[in-house]
Design a protein around this motif. Structure first.
Motif, PDB file in Angstrom:
ATOM      1  N   THR A   1      -0.172 -21.799  -0.314  1.00 26.86           N
ATOM      2  CA  THR A   1       0.756 -21.351   0.713  1.00 26.86           C
ATOM      3  C   THR A   1       2.115 -21.953   0.368  1.00 26.86           C
ATOM      4  O   THR A   1       2.231 -23.168   0.208  1.00 26.86           O
ATOM      5  CB  THR A   1       0.302 -21.816   2.106  1.00 26.86           C
TER       6      THR A   1
ATOM      7  N   ARG B   1     -15.947 -23.322  -6.212  1.00 31.29           N
ATOM      8  CA  ARG B   1     -14.925 -23.413  -5.167  1.00 31.29           C
ATOM      9  C   ARG B   1     -13.601 -23.936  -5.720  1.00 31.29           C
ATOM     10  O   ARG B   1     -12.538 -23.472  -5.329  1.00 31.29           O
ATOM     11  CB  ARG B   1     -15.398 -24.316  -4.020  1.00 31.29           C
ATOM     12  N   GLU B   2     -13.671 -24.892  -6.629  1.00 31.12           N
ATOM     13  CA  GLU B   2     -12.417 -25.453  -7.143  1.00 31.12           C
ATOM     14  C   GLU B   2     -11.695 -24.497  -8.076  1.00 31.12           C
ATOM     15  O   GLU B   2     -10.529 -24.691  -8.389  1.00 31.12           O
ATOM     16  CB  GLU B   2     -12.686 -26.793  -7.832  1.00 31.12           C
TER      17      GLU B   2
ATOM     18  N   PRO C   1       7.493 -26.886  -2.563  1.00 33.51           N
ATOM     19  CA  PRO C   1       6.165 -27.509  -2.512  1.00 33.51           C
ATOM     20  C   PRO C   1       5.077 -26.479  -2.178  1.00 33.51           C
ATOM     21  O   PRO C   1       5.320 -25.532  -1.434  1.00 33.51           O
ATOM     22  CB  PRO C   1       6.285 -28.532  -1.385  1.00 33.51           C
ATOM     23  N   ILE C   2       3.916 -26.715  -2.737  1.00 29.91           N
ATOM     24  CA  ILE C   2       2.806 -25.783  -2.561  1.00 29.91           C
ATOM     25  C   ILE C   2       1.701 -26.481  -1.776  1.00 29.91           C
ATOM     26  O   ILE C   2       1.314 -27.602  -2.099  1.00 29.91           O
ATOM     27  CB  ILE C   2       2.247 -25.361  -3.938  1.00 29.91           C
ATOM     28  N   GLU C   3       1.228 -25.800  -0.737  1.00 31.57           N
ATOM     29  CA  GLU C   3       0.068 -26.317  -0.022  1.00 31.57           C
ATOM     30  C   GLU C   3      -1.152 -25.621  -0.607  1.00 31.57           C
ATOM     31  O   GLU C   3      -1.206 -24.396  -0.645  1.00 31.57           O
ATOM     32  CB  GLU C   3       0.217 -26.000   1.474  1.00 31.57           C
TER      33      GLU C   3
ATOM     34  N   ARG D   1      -5.392 -24.997  -1.067  1.00 33.92           N
ATOM     35  CA  ARG D   1      -6.756 -25.205  -0.586  1.00 33.92           C
ATOM     36  C   ARG D   1      -7.713 -24.393  -1.450  1.00 33.92           C
ATOM     37  O   ARG D   1      -7.316 -23.403  -2.076  1.00 33.92           O
ATOM     38  CB  ARG D   1      -6.887 -24.801   0.887  1.00 33.92           C
ATOM     39  N   CYS D   2      -8.961 -24.843  -1.475  1.00 36.80           N
ATOM     40  CA  CYS D   2      -9.993 -24.077  -2.184  1.00 36.80           C
ATOM     41  C   CYS D   2     -10.489 -22.979  -1.256  1.00 36.80           C
ATOM     42  O   CYS D   2     -10.610 -23.187  -0.060  1.00 36.80           O
ATOM     43  CB  CYS D   2     -11.165 -24.978  -2.548  1.00 36.80           C
TER      44      CYS D   2
ATOM     45  N   ASP E   1     -19.405 -26.608  -6.352  1.00 39.63           N
ATOM     46  CA  ASP E   1     -18.129 -27.318  -6.404  1.00 39.63           C
ATOM     47  C   ASP E   1     -17.199 -26.705  -7.449  1.00 39.63           C
ATOM     48  O   ASP E   1     -16.019 -26.490  -7.182  1.00 39.63           O
ATOM     49  CB  ASP E   1     -18.352 -28.798  -6.733  1.00 39.63           C
ATOM     50  N   ASP E   2     -17.732 -26.427  -8.637  1.00 34.20           N
ATOM     51  CA  ASP E   2     -16.899 -25.845  -9.691  1.00 34.20           C
ATOM     52  C   ASP E   2     -16.399 -24.466  -9.262  1.00 34.20           C
ATOM     53  O   ASP E   2     -15.240 -24.119  -9.491  1.00 34.20           O
ATOM     54  CB  ASP E   2     -17.685 -25.704 -11.000  1.00 34.20           C
TER      55      ASP E   2
END
Lengths: 142, 309
Positions: B227, B220-221, B278-280, B282-283, B217-218
């Motif tokens: 985008t 990936r985050e 605005p920013i989209e 994702r990990c 988890d760490d």
């Protein structure tokens, strides 16, 4: 059980679960005093590492959503006492809508049109209007 | 916090002129499932063999259950399970006969667990080992390694020959092992989607060196892709690339994709504030993170697109 995870999502599984359980508690689907599903059972049904489930439960316990009474199973405590229910709900809604807002921009749909669609969808999902009584969203409410 | 069942202290191991493990020092978590990843020749098998006491380091030491791995007591060995990359069997025996011999060594052997696994993994216990397929041999080797409820299970590419059903049954079994036996499972794999699904911890080796050892988890985050909609190309590429958190910047059809590593120094949040739109977010997936951790040997600075390796 309405928990559902998307393993290929850009959001780590533990965050997806954490958000969905908060939502289940806020919406009253998981009621105060309810025992939470056993780690093992949830791991099996969702196909998720049990360590991830325990992690989510401890995070929610720390935040005050769940509670472990001595020698008893983990139960739903309700929303944390120091939280503002409306603010929590709005925050959850905002998280859900943010990606939709991006899509609206990407598709080049005008704000006005997008808002009108949104209003229609909300109206259609009202349980008092039979037309859109989808079983997955309302079945657990009496 | 309990001590880790597996720690490495300046472990150096070389074969002729190749350094397989280059003085590595780290601890695995106390329990859970560790995905051991890295290219071919990164040192994964050597690491597992050192941990099991099958290879003696040139210098340094691995500690398994707190004991030097090169001289494990029988007590430590009885808590250990090993699935080698290429399991060796006594070919003329049946699966059941083979397991009966193994079971003799372990007071905690559990035939009920074995029976469940015969079923789940579709093994016919009466079949002679010489007639088994590669995949069936791998399954038998897994059963032999977990029948005694090990607290530490070391597996070298345990699922490489398994069909999708056996693979998911094995995964369920591993989850059960870490729940029931509170075990630590370490498995090496090249299939990063498997690692992402099964593991909760990632240890990454390259050139015998430790590149990552942290919770999945760490990890990936820490690696994000943003985008940002930028139809009139107003974002300043040069300035964004200067930010230390930024790994890559790509323009495609009206959007910009920025890959970045959040470093805890606030570079990413500074960048976020400087971008007006605005920013989209994702990990990244493990498949995408891996080539960033282990860039190609020839060109260190260019980032490859995710590859199957």
């Amino acid at each position: 059980m309405l928990l559902h995870i998307d393993p290929h999502s850009g959001i780590p599984i533990f965050r997806q679960l954490q958000d969905q359980i908060r939502m289940a508690i806020l919406s009253g689907l998981w009621k105060e005093g309810d025992e939470v599903p056993a780690t093992r059972a949830l791991s099996e049904s969702l196909g998720v590492n049990p360590m991830t489930i325990s992690k989510v439960y401890s995070l929610l316990e720390m935040e005050g959503w769940l509670e472990r009474r001595r020698g008893k199973p983990l139960v739903v405590k309700g929303r944390p006492s120091d939280s503002n229910e409306d603010a929590e709900r709005i925050a959850l809604l905002r998280d859900l809508l943010r990606p939709v807002a991006h899509r609206v921009r990407q598709l080049g749909i005008s704000e006005e049109l997008a808002l009108r669609e949104w209003e229609n969808l909300i109206r259609q999902s009202d349980p008092s209007s039979d037309s859109a009584n989808r079983p997955d969203s309302r079945s657990s409410r009496p | 916090m309990n001590p880790s069942p597996l720690t490495f202290d300046h472990v150096l191991k070389s074969f002729d002129d190749t350094i397989a493990l280059n003085e590595i020092t780290f601890s695995m978590p106390e329990r859970g499932i560790v995905g051991l990843v890295g290219r071919n020749g990164a040192g994964k098998t050597t690491l597992l063999n050192v941990a099991a006491g099958l290879l003696i380091p040139d210098s340094g030491e691995a500690y398994t259950f707190g004991e030097p791995a090169s001289k494990l007591s029988s007590r430590a060995l009885s808590r250990l399970g090993v699935v080698p990359h290429k399991p060796q069997f006594m070919e003329t025996l049946s699966a059941e006969e083979y397991l009966r011999i193994i079971a003799n060594f372990y007071p905690t052997w559990d035939w009920e667990r074995v029976a469940t696994l015969y079923n789940a993994l579709e093994i016919e216990p009466g079949k002679r080992i010489s007639t088994l397929s590669e995949g069936q041999r791998q399954k038998l080797s897994i059963i032999a390694a977990v029948g005694h409820h090990p607290e530490l299970l070391l597996m070298d590419e345990p699922m490489s020959n398994l069909d999708p059903i056996a693979r998911s049954e094995t995964i369920r079994m591993l989850w059960q092992v870490i729940e029931e036996d509170e075990a630590l499972v370490v498995f090496s794999s090249h299939i990063l989607t498997d690692v992402e699904k099964v593991a909760d911890w990632v240890t990454c080796l390259d050139f015998g060196q430790l590149l990552a050892n942290q919770s999945l988890d760490d990890l990936r985050e820490a690696y994000l892709q943003w985008t940002v909609r930028d139809p009139d190309a107003s974002l300043d590429e040069v300035r964004i690339r200067e930010n230390k958190a930024v790994i890559s910047f790509k323009r495609e059809a009206g959007v910009v994709r920025i890959t970045l590593h959040t470093d805890g120094e606030g570079n990413a949040s500074a960048l976020r504030q400087s971008i007006q739109t605005p920013i989209e977010e994702r990990c990244l997936t493990l498949d995408e993170i891996f080539p960033i951790l282990c860039p190609p040997r020839t060109s260190k600075r260019t980032l490859p697109t995710p590859i199957v390796w």
